[in-house]
Design an enzyme around this catalytic site. Structure first.
Site, short mmCIF file in Angstrom:
data_model
loop_
_atom_site.label_atom_id
_atom_site.label_comp_id
_atom_site.label_asym_id
_atom_site.label_seq_id
_atom_site.Cartn_x
_atom_site.Cartn_y
_atom_site.Cartn_z
N CYS A 242 0.69 -1.40 -0.05
CA CYS A 242 -0.02 -0.36 0.18
C CYS A 242 1.12 1.31 0.39
O CYS A 242 2.18 1.49 -1.17
CB CYS A 242 -1.01 -0.64 1.40
SG CYS A 242 -2.48 1.35 1.05
N ARG B 126 -12.39 6.36 -2.18
CA ARG B 126 -11.42 6.22 -2.08
C ARG B 126 -11.46 4.34 -1.84
O ARG B 126 -12.91 4.28 -2.55
CB ARG B 126 -11.17 5.68 -0.72
CG ARG B 126 -10.39 5.13 0.34
CD ARG B 126 -10.19 5.49 1.69
NE ARG B 126 -9.23 4.86 2.58
CZ ARG B 126 -8.08 5.52 2.56
NH1 ARG B 126 -8.25 6.51 2.19
NH2 ARG B 126 -7.62 5.31 3.33
N HIS C 149 -3.56 -5.56 1.63
CA HIS C 149 -3.84 -5.79 3.03
C HIS C 149 -4.63 -7.19 3.04
O HIS C 149 -4.71 -8.32 2.76
CB HIS C 149 -4.12 -5.47 3.87
CG HIS C 149 -4.22 -3.31 3.64
ND1 HIS C 149 -2.46 -2.70 4.19
CD2 HIS C 149 -4.26 -2.74 3.21
CE1 HIS C 149 -3.02 -1.68 3.82
NE2 HIS C 149 -3.31 -1.73 2.97
#
Length: 237
Positions: free
Chosen positions: A94, A128, A194
């Site tokens: 990330c 997002r 993740h």
């Protein structure tokens, strides 16, 4: 492999550890030990130097201010850059992609210089990206779909020296309008997944261990890991 112990560098967990990505180092250590290999995690914090002699390195995600601290430290102590140049495997998750790139733009429009290890740049997306992410891997040696949880607002554009890690099947990925995710450049692998990533993707974990040890690994039969993969892949449908 360094001497007789596999040394796993957990890079800047004090500032790049917001999303539990330190679990990737734990997975590498455990999968090595289950094969009878001696393995240890070396935490590399802001308080010390960053050696270039470890066998594999992992970096996690973080927020804007922590990214700046990480960029400053990695620029002042370029052991990671030397390790990558020597072919040691590096896993960047990330925000670590953004830190290792040429530059990234903050949500306020400020351009922040990165380390320059990866040929990529990052700008904010309008919305997002949050949710399950599944890709088909493009990296030689990987055959199983990659699965993870993305939570980012960065649209990462790859330069000509970099290649994507996978083709998006579900989710957003790099967010540039092309359905690709992550980055591969030399021995560095970056992704927005993740999870921790390596708990969900044992094939990728073993790929990194193979690169780190220079030897093929005996297979591991872990039904609980396969069950986790099935659950996460089903959640993305």
């Amino acid at each position: 492999m360094s001497e007789s112990t596999l040394r796993i560098g957990l890079v800047l967990p004090d500032v790049m550890g917001t999303y539990g990505d330190g679990g990737n180092a734990l997975v590498l250590r455990q999968r090595a030990r289950m094969r009878g290999l001696d393995a240890e995690i070396v935490e590399l914090t802001l308080d010390g130097q960053l050696p270039d002699s470890l066998d594999v390195y992992t970096l996690g995600g973080a927020e804007d201010f922590a990214q700046r601290l990480a960029t400053r430290h990695l620029s002042a102590h370029p052991g990671l850059q030397r390790a990558a140049a020597a072919g040691r495997p590096v896993l960047a998750i990330c925000a670590a992609i953004q830190v290792l790139g040429h530059w990234y733009l903050t949500a306020a429009g400020e351009k922040v210089a990165g380390v320059g290890l990866l040929d990529c740049t990052t700008s904010p997306m309008a919305e997002r990206a949050i949710g399950e992410l599944v890709t088909a891997p493009l990296l030689d040696g990987l055959t199983a779909p990659l699965t993870g949880f993305e939570n980012h607002r960065g649209a990462t554009t790859l330069g000509r020296d970099a290649a994507p890690l996978g083709t998006v099947r579900h989710g957003i990925g790099n967010g540039t309008g092309t359905p690709v995710e992550g980055i591969v450049q030399g021995s560095v692998i970056g992704t927005y997944m993740h999870g921790p990533l390596l708990a969900r993707n044992p094939e990728l974990a073993d790929y990194l261990l193979t690169q780190a040890t220079g030897s093929p690994l005996a297979p591991l039969e872990l039904p609980e890991v396969e069950q986790l993969r099935r659950e996460r892949l089903a959640a993305a449908r």
